[in-house]
Write an enzyme that holds these catalytic residues in place. Structure first.
Site, PDB file in Angstrom:
ATOM      1  N   HIS A 288      -7.346  -5.997   1.264  1.00 26.96           N
ATOM      2  CA  HIS A 288      -6.154  -5.166   1.482  1.00 26.96           C
ATOM      3  C   HIS A 288      -5.349  -5.606   2.716  1.00 26.96           C
ATOM      4  CE1 HIS A 288      -4.053  -1.503   0.285  1.00 26.96           C
ATOM      5  NE2 HIS A 288      -4.010  -1.077   1.527  1.00 26.96           N
TER       6      HIS A 288
ATOM      7  N   ASP B 258     -10.146  -5.514  -2.911  1.00 26.83           N
ATOM      8  CA  ASP B 258      -9.506  -4.487  -2.088  1.00 26.83           C
ATOM      9  C   ASP B 258     -10.377  -3.236  -2.093  1.00 26.83           C
ATOM     10  OD1 ASP B 258      -7.824  -2.317  -1.269  1.00 26.83           O
ATOM     11  OD2 ASP B 258      -6.063  -3.536  -1.784  1.00 26.83           O
TER      12      ASP B 258
ATOM     13  N   SER C  50       0.842  -1.197   0.000  1.00 30.98           N
ATOM     14  CA  SER C  50       0.000   0.000   0.000  1.00 30.98           C
ATOM     15  C   SER C  50       0.885   1.258   0.000  1.00 30.98           C
ATOM     16  CB  SER C  50      -0.947  -0.057   1.204  1.00 30.98           C
ATOM     17  OG  SER C  50      -1.987   0.890   1.065  1.00 30.98           O
TER      18      SER C  50
END
Lengths: 281, 281
Positions: free
Chosen positions: A256, A223, A147
């Site tokens: 995620h 996600d 991320s």
């Protein structure tokens, strides 16, 4: 450098360490896993940069990298994601996506953040420390992240040509100048002049001529941040036009979380090891 | 039963669930990993009982069991270690080794704990729920645990002959009637009559004739609780005299942490799977 803890794991040593950083003006904590290896041998180093809200501890506890690192002979280093401490300014609103836990791997130029939020310089400071204190081989390095840390891995990889044999990411922010998380962070740390942002945006760096040998990205299709914040399609287009070999795997149904990261961590480490040559044992 | 969260991981589903328990009179939270499997197929079930201070979350996040369970076709269930909630009494001194997070897998008979601390009955209640709601095969079950949960795995395994094909533990409390942790807990939950304690002590159960087919124990040699609280030598002696096949592996340099557990988790799961027959795929 102070040893916070060491634990034997998969035959190697998982350590957590603290040191005063001249880059951030604070104490910084990081973790290093060193697999069992013959005395005197150096090992390739994989850098793992974490995402928003994380410290070194998230991937250290939930990343499931030790088995693969032990098998492949890889040192695994996990830095923190921001300076921390009583005198370190945070987002005035206390949001999770700016300030503490959200350093974005840049050197802030905007007060009050410019005094401590120098995470790009910190990465170099930590690199020197790690190669000084652990048996890493500086000629064999890979960088990866998740991320915001995927953004860090891509931008640092693109900014230091020749340093990293391979770059990979889980669900990276690939174009922070174009998405809400990134715009907020880059404006807050670097100010309103968008020209200064481009060297901290993987897609912009590639458009401006930066190159890495090879990139692997895993992106979960479920996600929650995929379409608004992550935009792997932008990296895909930029790499295609630049001729950078990108393997972008859209992993059906994954989100995620570290459940996603841990599922594919060993894949990434094997992929890096194949490009790093592994330990010469 | 309420779904707290589900995450795709290693191709399977890691879920966390909450349900009102009639055994404890509280809501209880547990986790279940179900690997990918053909529709309609049932899978062997591995129960993991956690140690002092833990909830379901510790092993779920740090246990590194999902890769092996996905490969071997094993359902992995992690219950909590005590009742919890505003009205649940805790150790008046707030210590970590009694009360909340320290249910010891017994049904307390002493007030005020007897109302909620009925973790032995809770295990049966949860078993019924799990086989009702997940594709587990009740004819193929293994039980394992860590520390206090190793005590739970051994004592429940010994108390239900024929139910579990295999029993394993990391650093278990093997003889709670003989060590400080166990004496405090059994006295607190069961009262001063030590005769009632024996059915919650693995070594005493074996001395009294209980049997399981086979036991695997890993014990770190640098475990800070080894000599005072864990005493694997007592289990070794009891199994030798009883003719129970015990594999006790003294793992040099390992401590009591999840770094130790995760290092050998896959070994244990493979060992269980070999005795459970695995998924028939």
């Amino acid at each position: 450098m102070e040893e916070v803890s060491t634990n034997l794991a998969f035959g190697g040593v998982q350590g957590v360490y603290r040191h005063p950083s001249s880059a951030t003006g604070t104490d910084m904590t990081f973790s290093v896993f060193v697999p069992a290896h013959p005395a005197g041998q150096t090992l390739p180093v994989v850098w793992f940069l974490s995402g928003l809200t994380c410290t070194h501890a998230n991937v250290t506890e939930k990343g499931e990298y030790r088995r693969a690192c032990a098998e492949l002979g890889l040192i695994f280093v996990a830095p923190d994601t921001s300076p921390r401490g009583q005198n370190v300014p945070d987002d005035p609103l206390g949001s999770y996506d700016f300030g503490l836990g959200a350093g974005y791997y840049v050197d802030a130029t905007e007060p009050p953040f410019s005094a401590n939020y120098r995470m790009r310089s910190y990465f170099e400071e930590l690199s020197t420390l790690v190669f000084d204190r652990f048996p890493g081989d500086p000629s064999r390095q890979a960088i990866m992240g998740h991320s915001m840390g995927g953004h860090g891995a891509l931008t640092i990889g693109l900014s230091e040509p020749g340093r990293f044999q391979s770059v990979s990411a889980f669900a990276p922010i690939v174009a922070p100048t174009q998405v809400p998380w990134g715009i907020k962070a880059l404006r807050g740390y670097l100010g309103h002049d968008r020209a200064t942002w481009r060297s901290h945006d993987a897609v912009a760096l590639i458009e401006d001529g930066a190159r890495v040998p090879v990139i692997l990205v895993d992106q979960g299709t479920d996600d929650q941040f995929l379409t608004e914040q992550l935009r792997p399609d932008l990296l895909e287009n930029a790499c295609r036009e630049a001729g950078i070999p990108l393997t972008l795997r859209r992993q059906a149904g994954y989100d995620h979380s570290y459940y996603f990261i841990s599922s594919f961590m060993a894949d990434h480490l094997r992929w890096h090891a194949a490009r790093l040559g592994g330990a010469a044992r």
